[in-house]
Design a protein around this motif. Sequence first.
Motif, PDB file in Angstrom:
ATOM      1  N   VAL A  10       1.945  14.292  -4.587  1.00  0.00           N
ATOM      2  CA  VAL A  10       2.368  14.002  -3.224  1.00  0.00           C
ATOM      3  C   VAL A  10       3.891  14.025  -3.133  1.00  0.00           C
ATOM      4  N   ALA A  11       4.362  14.247  -1.921  1.00  0.00           N
ATOM      5  CA  ALA A  11       5.792  14.165  -1.615  1.00  0.00           C
ATOM      6  C   ALA A  11       5.997  12.993  -0.667  1.00  0.00           C
ATOM      7  N   ALA A  12       7.037  12.212  -0.924  1.00  0.00           N
ATOM      8  CA  ALA A  12       7.375  11.077  -0.054  1.00  0.00           C
ATOM      9  C   ALA A  12       8.838  11.211   0.351  1.00  0.00           C
ATOM     10  N   TYR A  13       9.090  11.040   1.646  1.00  0.00           N
ATOM     11  CA  TYR A  13      10.461  11.136   2.142  1.00  0.00           C
ATOM     12  C   TYR A  13      10.608  10.242   3.369  1.00  0.00           C
ATOM     13  N   ALA A  14      11.844   9.810   3.611  1.00  0.00           N
ATOM     14  CA  ALA A  14      12.127   8.933   4.751  1.00  0.00           C
ATOM     15  C   ALA A  14      13.046   9.649   5.730  1.00  0.00           C
ATOM     16  N   SER A  33       9.223  24.115 -12.055  1.00  0.00           N
ATOM     17  CA  SER A  33      10.020  24.811 -11.042  1.00  0.00           C
ATOM     18  C   SER A  33       9.254  24.917  -9.722  1.00  0.00           C
ATOM     19  N   GLU A  34       7.941  25.102  -9.784  1.00  0.00           N
ATOM     20  CA  GLU A  34       7.119  25.141  -8.574  1.00  0.00           C
ATOM     21  C   GLU A  34       7.149  23.790  -7.858  1.00  0.00           C
ATOM     22  N   LEU A  35       7.079  22.707  -8.626  1.00  0.00           N
ATOM     23  CA  LEU A  35       7.115  21.371  -8.032  1.00  0.00           C
ATOM     24  C   LEU A  35       8.461  21.099  -7.363  1.00  0.00           C
ATOM     25  N   VAL A  36       9.545  21.436  -8.039  1.00  0.00           N
ATOM     26  CA  VAL A  36      10.872  21.213  -7.473  1.00  0.00           C
ATOM     27  C   VAL A  36      11.044  22.049  -6.203  1.00  0.00           C
ATOM     28  N   SER A  37      10.603  23.303  -6.243  1.00  0.00           N
ATOM     29  CA  SER A  37      10.693  24.167  -5.051  1.00  0.00           C
ATOM     30  C   SER A  37       9.879  23.601  -3.897  1.00  0.00           C
ATOM     31  N   ALA A  38       8.679  23.107  -4.191  1.00  0.00           N
ATOM     32  CA  ALA A  38       7.826  22.529  -3.151  1.00  0.00           C
ATOM     33  C   ALA A  38       8.498  21.309  -2.524  1.00  0.00           C
ATOM     34  N   LEU A  39       9.158  20.494  -3.331  1.00  0.00           N
ATOM     35  CA  LEU A  39       9.803  19.283  -2.818  1.00  0.00           C
ATOM     36  C   LEU A  39      11.042  19.613  -1.977  1.00  0.00           C
ATOM     37  N   ILE A  49      10.796  12.392  -2.904  1.00  0.00           N
ATOM     38  CA  ILE A  49      10.212  11.925  -4.159  1.00  0.00           C
ATOM     39  C   ILE A  49       8.859  12.607  -4.344  1.00  0.00           C
ATOM     40  N   GLY A  50       8.681  13.230  -5.489  1.00  0.00           N
ATOM     41  CA  GLY A  50       7.394  13.790  -5.859  1.00  0.00           C
ATOM     42  C   GLY A  50       6.710  12.861  -6.851  1.00  0.00           C
TER      43      GLY A  50
END
Length: 158
Positions: A10-14, A33-39, A49-50
């Motif tokens: 999941v991604a969490a952001y405010a 790298s896929e996770l960082v790109s997705a975030l 935050i992932g």
Amino acid sequence: MTTTELDFAVAAYAEDGVWTVTPLVLRGEPDLSELVSALRRYPGESGVIGMISIDEDFFIVLRVIGGRARLLMSDVTAATEWPLAKQVLDELDIPLADDDEEQVPAGDLGIIADLGMSAMDLGALIDDVDLYPEEMLEEIADALGFGNQFHEAIEAIG
């Protein structure tokens, strides 16, 4: 590792002080790298935050702020078994653990200190061998103020 071994991501952001938690859609074998790109696709006043749980074995917390990604993995020994965990160790420039090494975290324990959970509290949480990764991530989400949104996102995945 395939997405079937991924418990959730999941991604969490405010924005304007309001947290949003959304499932990350990953195709095939997830990599760092896929996770960082997705975030990076998400907004956030203090980054995004992932939170990733793998096979009820370990978790990874990523925090992307601007162009920089900060990393924390709950168990350094996971890298002997899981390619994604090995990628995290490689990015952190930490050598692969021996099979007999203790389960200790790798990375930045202060990753969310400015959001409400100190490095000491996060380290103590990870040291609790009675908790599953999902339970640890739930406690982190609760401490940061997005526990309800986290639970809703996990239920939507499940």
